[in-house]
Design a protein around this motif. Structure first.
Motif, short mmCIF file in Angstrom:
data_model
loop_
_atom_site.label_atom_id
_atom_site.label_comp_id
_atom_site.label_asym_id
_atom_site.label_seq_id
_atom_site.Cartn_x
_atom_site.Cartn_y
_atom_site.Cartn_z
N GLU A 69 0.84 -1.20 0.00
CA GLU A 69 0.00 0.00 0.00
C GLU A 69 0.88 1.24 0.00
O GLU A 69 1.80 1.38 0.81
N GLY A 70 0.57 2.15 -0.94
CA GLY A 70 1.33 3.38 -1.04
C GLY A 70 2.67 3.20 -1.74
O GLY A 70 3.49 4.11 -1.77
N GLY A 71 2.92 2.02 -2.27
CA GLY A 71 4.19 1.74 -2.92
C GLY A 71 4.31 2.39 -4.28
O GLY A 71 3.43 3.12 -4.75
N ASP A 72 5.44 2.10 -4.96
CA ASP A 72 5.70 2.67 -6.28
C ASP A 72 4.71 2.17 -7.31
O ASP A 72 4.10 1.10 -7.16
#
Length: 310
Positions: A69-72
């Motif tokens: 979650e919220g990664g690249d």
């Protein structure tokens, strides 16, 4: 360099009229030519280099795609492209009448030159049909003076490989056509997203097809009834529905060819045309010329069963 093509249906030019008419009259005797689409290259190149194109294989996915979650942002996925090529072939037929017959009508009241032209177009269509249904290898043309080579297109059976062909041989012995053979062939195209729409076959396999399920149990009397089948359409296979059966004398008797029509096209370097050659002695000559090649937009749009019992 790979190039695209423009289908004749999307072109508004009188130059396509002869090709359109040939496709119409070829429905019965040259069904393969009739069915597949026709076009021209999207940009002109040197005919000597042939026609080269990209095709896109069906995506398969990986089954392994999880992100924090919220990664690249996910990496881009390259298209699974293949490349293929075929060469152009020039096909000609000459026709004409003597000076005495110029402007004259035959015993049926038809113009002599028109009748000669219709016969020539029939021959022209049959030659194209046989060429594109063949297993011929592509041949690049050579224009060097004194060493010229006529270019030849690779026929549709040139694209048959172990991956898109069902081999019916059993220890080198041909086996009779069965539902399993048909199912296995239809499954090849289905797995690649190109459903088989037509099956072309010679009379031997058409007879074998008609003999499948000719006997059935009579539920009332418990006897066997002989029912005569005449398959025009093969129905209700999960992998291909309503497959049209087409007879042709231009395939080997031990095979069936499956086709997805949208996956094939005839690419015209020059659209078919009739040219007047002028007078030769006391006769008037014309010639019909076609310069084209066969394009296989997806190699799995062509499938086959080979090694069948005749």
């Amino acid at each position: 360099m790979p190039v695209g093509m423009i289908y004749l249906d999307d072109q508004n030019t009188p130059e396509k009229d002869l090709v359109t008419e040939m496709a119409r009259i070829g429905k019965t005797n040259t069904p393969f030519y009739h069915l597949i689409k026709k076009g021209t290259p999207s940009k002109k190149g040197k005919a000597i280099d042939g026609h080269q194109w990209w095709y896109e294989a069906k995506p398969t996915g990986t089954g392994d795609n999880a992100h924090i979650e919220g990664g690249d942002t996910a990496n881009s996925v390259d298209r699974n492209l293949g490349e293929s090529k075929n060469h152009y072939q020039i096909i000609k037929h000459k026709f004409g009448v003597t000076g005495s017959a110029e402007g004259k009508q035959d015993i049926e009241g038809k113009d002599e030159m028109t009748v000669a032209g219709v016969t020539s177009i029939d021959d022209h269509l049959l030659d194209i049909e046989r060429i594109i249904l063949s297993d011929a290898e592509p041949v690049q043309r050579v224009n060097t003076e004194g060493a010229e080579v006529a270019g030849k297109l690779g026929g549709v059976r040139h694209w048959l490989t172990a991956e898109n062909t069902v081999d019916a041989l059993n220890a080198g012995t041909p086996t009779a056509l069965s539902k399993k053979h048909l199912r296995d062939m239809f499954k090849i195209g289905w797995k690649q997203g190109v459903i088989t729409e037509y099956v072309f076959m010679n009379d031997a396999q058409k007879d074998k097809l008609d003999e499948i399920d000719t006997e059935s149990s009579n539920s009332i009397y418990g006897k066997k009834d002989l029912r005569v089948n005449d398959y025009q359409t093969i129905k209700n296979f999960t992998y291909a529905k309503d497959v049209q059966v087409i007879l042709t004398p231009h395939l080997p008797q031990d095979m069936i060819l499956g086709v997805n029509a949208d996956s094939l096209a005839l690419v015209h370097q020059r659209l078919s045309k009739i040219e007047t050659l002028g007078k030769t002695g006391d006769s008037i000559k014309k010639t019909i010329i076609t310069e084209l090649t066969l394009r296989i937009n997806n190699p799995y749009g062509v499938t086959a069963i080979t090694g069948l019992e005749e």
